[in-house]
Design a protein around this motif. Structure first.
Motif, PDB file in Angstrom:
ATOM      1  N   GLY A  16       0.792  -1.221   0.000  1.00  0.00           N
ATOM      2  CA  GLY A  16       0.000   0.000   0.000  1.00  0.00           C
ATOM      3  C   GLY A  16       0.824   1.270   0.000  1.00  0.00           C
ATOM      4  O   GLY A  16       0.461   2.255   0.633  1.00  0.00           O
ATOM      5  N   CYS A  17       1.940   1.261  -0.719  1.00  0.00           N
ATOM      6  CA  CYS A  17       2.799   2.451  -0.799  1.00  0.00           C
ATOM      7  C   CYS A  17       3.011   2.817  -2.260  1.00  0.00           C
ATOM      8  O   CYS A  17       2.745   2.015  -3.156  1.00  0.00           O
ATOM      9  N   GLU A  18       3.475   4.040  -2.505  1.00  0.00           N
ATOM     10  CA  GLU A  18       3.719   4.483  -3.880  1.00  0.00           C
ATOM     11  C   GLU A  18       5.146   4.225  -4.336  1.00  0.00           C
ATOM     12  O   GLU A  18       5.398   4.066  -5.536  1.00  0.00           O
ATOM     13  N   ALA A  39       5.925   7.225   5.549  1.00  0.00           N
ATOM     14  CA  ALA A  39       4.666   6.717   4.996  1.00  0.00           C
ATOM     15  C   ALA A  39       3.923   7.800   4.222  1.00  0.00           C
ATOM     16  O   ALA A  39       3.437   7.566   3.106  1.00  0.00           O
ATOM     17  N   GLN A  40       3.844   8.987   4.789  1.00  0.00           N
ATOM     18  CA  GLN A  40       3.128  10.082   4.132  1.00  0.00           C
ATOM     19  C   GLN A  40       3.807  10.501   2.834  1.00  0.00           C
ATOM     20  O   GLN A  40       3.157  10.994   1.916  1.00  0.00           O
ATOM     21  N   THR A  68      -1.071   9.340  10.246  1.00  0.00           N
ATOM     22  CA  THR A  68      -1.221   8.875   8.875  1.00  0.00           C
ATOM     23  C   THR A  68      -2.170   7.689   8.837  1.00  0.00           C
ATOM     24  O   THR A  68      -2.264   6.927   9.807  1.00  0.00           O
ATOM     25  N   ARG A  70      -1.706   5.512   6.388  1.00  0.00           N
ATOM     26  CA  ARG A  70      -0.964   4.573   5.553  1.00  0.00           C
ATOM     27  C   ARG A  70      -0.641   3.297   6.327  1.00  0.00           C
ATOM     28  O   ARG A  70      -0.487   3.303   7.553  1.00  0.00           O
ATOM     29  N   ARG A  71      -0.488   2.215   5.587  1.00  0.00           N
ATOM     30  CA  ARG A  71      -0.129   0.933   6.184  1.00  0.00           C
ATOM     31  C   ARG A  71       1.317   0.978   6.695  1.00  0.00           C
ATOM     32  O   ARG A  71       2.167   1.689   6.146  1.00  0.00           O
TER      33      ARG A  71
END
Length: 339
Positions: A16-18, A39-40, A68, A70-71
């Motif tokens: 789940g990250c870019e 994460a952000q 956050t 984010r995972r």
């Protein structure tokens, strides 16, 4: 800014990250502030909770989630943790809904299976092909190939890319490269080799959000890669033979050629520092955190061989994005030269 989509790998979808850059779960250093920043900014964050009290783990997880959505993963070290504490750590994490864990050092199949049976993801850092096979057989979803170039605790003696090449030929799960990588060129090289990402520790230790002491950060900025040494003299609190890569200091200089082979039972217990009311010993694995006081120079100042490329303290997002842009440019140039 480069088109960073060229960097995206299936691992990004899994986590789940870019960006395929993982924050190493550095004990003490990778607290919620640093994890949230990474994460952000699009990377994948890990909380370094080695031997921490479950109450602190809960506080860190709660703070991270407030910062956050984010995972993230929680990093634990079973082999260096009392079994009762480890059981309590994992139990608290599962009660909190933590669904991703990172483990390191010896592969303990029962621990991996516990997470898998709870429906979680397991990333396992390994230092050898044998350990990688054990971790995958136990159910690990991702293998992190740690090379001898890495800062902190180093389990194997192979180079990061040499180990990764072996794992890429054998493993049926994504492989991440870790050790000495602090620039976009390293990230590009890992992706070009077939790995699905990299894990970075030293590069994120030297950031504004890191919980490391300013003295440690300053030593990282000033150091060159050849100034790091591999030694097992900083071994108190870990199993015998647990080697670490640190920036050379008065302790390592005093060892001469005897950097390895130290028995923790024979090392003196001398208090040299203090943190939050806890006495810190010479030769312990503790590195200086934000509020540590005492003889910081004689403590373990962890850093990998990629330290020479780190010349300043910047926000974690800035370091991550500079790395990503450089990697994207490298891969774009390579693709253009093949066209």
């Amino acid at each position: 800014m480069q088109d960073r989509t060229i960097l995206r790998t299936p691992l990004c979808d899994m986590l789940g990250c870019e960006l395929p850059v993982l924050l190493a779960g550095m004990g003490g250093v990778a607290r919620w502030e640093l994890a949230a920043a990474v994460a952000q900014a699009g990377g994948f964050a890990m909380l370094g909770m080695v031997r921490e009290d479950p109450a602190l783990i809960e506080a860190e997880v709660t703070a991270l989630r407030a910062a956050t959505d984010r995972r993230f993963a929680v990093n634990l070290i079973p082999a260096a943790t009392d079994p009762l504490l480890l059981d309590a750590q994992i139990g608290r994490c599962l009660d909190l809904g933590v669904d991703t864990f990172t483990f390191f050092w010896d592969v303990i199949p029962a621990v991996v299976r516990r997470i898998k049976q709870a429906g979680g993801l397991v990333l396992h850092q390994v230092g050898s092909a044998g350990a990688a096979r054990m971790a995958e057989e136990a159910g690990a979803d991702v293998l992190i190939a740690q090379g001898v170039e890495a800062g902190g605790h180093v389990h194997g003696r192979s180079g990061a890319f040499a180990l990764a090449e072996t794992l890429l030929a054998e493993a049926g799960v994504p492989v991440v490269v870790s050790g000495g990588i602090s620039t976009g060129r390293g990230l590009a090289a890992a992706l070009a080799a077939g790995a699905q990402g990299v894990q970075c520790g030293t590069a994120f230790l030297a950031t504004a959000e890191s919980f490391a002491h300013d003295y440690h950060k300053a030593r990282v900025v000033a150091a060159r890669g050849e100034e790091t040494v591999l030694t097992d003299v900083f071994v108190l609190n870990w199993p015998m033979g647990a080697a670490v890569r640190v920036i050379g200091n008065s302790v390592t200089q005093g060892l001469g050629n005897r950097l390895l082979g130290h028995d923790p039972a024979r090392l003196p217990r001398e208090v040299i520092a203090e943190d939050g009311g806890t006495a810190l010993m010479r030769f312990s694995t503790d590195s200086p955190m934000r509020h540590t006081t005492g003889n910081l120079e004689a403590m373990a100042l962890y850093a990998g061989q990629g330290v020479g490329a780190i010349r300043d303290i910047v926000p974690a997002a800035q370091r991550l994005h500079l790395m990503a842009d450089e990697a994207a440019a490298c891969l774009a140039r390579a693709a253009g030269s093949r066209a």
